[in-house]
Design a protein around this motif. Structure first.
Motif, short mmCIF file in Angstrom:
data_model
loop_
_atom_site.label_atom_id
_atom_site.label_comp_id
_atom_site.label_asym_id
_atom_site.label_seq_id
_atom_site.Cartn_x
_atom_site.Cartn_y
_atom_site.Cartn_z
N ILE A 65 -3.32 -19.33 8.53
CA ILE A 65 -4.45 -18.51 8.93
C ILE A 65 -5.58 -18.80 7.94
O ILE A 65 -5.38 -18.73 6.72
N ILE A 118 1.24 -10.43 7.04
CA ILE A 118 1.00 -11.67 7.79
C ILE A 118 1.87 -12.78 7.20
O ILE A 118 1.62 -13.23 6.08
N LYS A 176 -2.05 -18.49 3.90
CA LYS A 176 -3.42 -17.96 3.98
C LYS A 176 -4.35 -18.83 3.14
O LYS A 176 -4.05 -19.15 1.99
#
Length: 187
Positions: free
Chosen positions: A15, A108, A112
């Motif tokens: 992400i 999550i 990242k």
């Protein structure tokens, strides 16, 4: 269940977060302060009148995506001086720790990454103040992009090369609709 043999299964692995006004709210005013510092740079360092500085800033943003790219294309500019000047801000006056954001990021289960038109130093300071730096082992800044900035599609292709990923393995978290629309053909 029907025959799934013709379906490709794509797993999302990354992400990618824009920094400014994505990991903190627009109402914080930090980007507006950066915008004011860009204007000051154009006036104080480049010698433009206030009206000319405002006009150039708007034109550069529209034509190139950032004022820096406009200056690099149309003028002679010391990129490090520019980046230092526009990001020389006391962040505590604009943002603070965000336990809710920290908790959300912990849920999550993806790698990242911060992808910013700013410097790594500015991004790290923002992440530190927000209390979320530990979630982002990777910060891809304007230097890592060889000064090719978002929303140029080449910048998004470059980030994929840098992180070793395919577009379909990534989610991009971005706030500007114009950028999202520009990315549709890329995905």
């Amino acid at each position: 269940m029907g025959d799934l043999s013709g379906l490709a299964i794509i797993l999302i692995k990354h992400i990618i977060f824009d920094l400014d006004e994505t990991l903190y709210p627009r109402r914080a005013g930090l980007m507006q302060e950066i915008g004011e510092r860009i204007l000051r740079y154009l006036i104080e360092r480049m010698g433009f009148s206030p009206d000319e500085a405002e006009a150039r800033r708007a034109r550069y943003f529209h034509a190139y995506g950032t004022s820096l790219r406009g200056l690099m294309t149309e003028e002679t500019v010391d990129t490090e001086d520019y980046l230092t000047f526009v990001h020389d801000i006391d962040l505590a006056g604009y943002i603070g720790p965000s336990p809710a954001l920290d908790a959300m990021l912990r849920r999550i289960p993806l790698a990242k990454i911060v992808f910013t038109n700013a410097t790594r130093e500015h991004a790290r300071r923002v992440l530190d103040v927000l209390g979320i730096a530990d979630h982002f082992p990777f910060v891809i800044d304007i230097r890592a992009m060889d000064f090719i900035n978002k929303p140029d599609l080449h910048a998004y292709r470059r980030i994929l090369d840098l992180i070793g990923a395919r577009a379909e393995e990534c989610i991009i978290s971005k706030t500007r609709r114009a950028t999202c629309a520009r990315l549709r053909p890329w995905a």
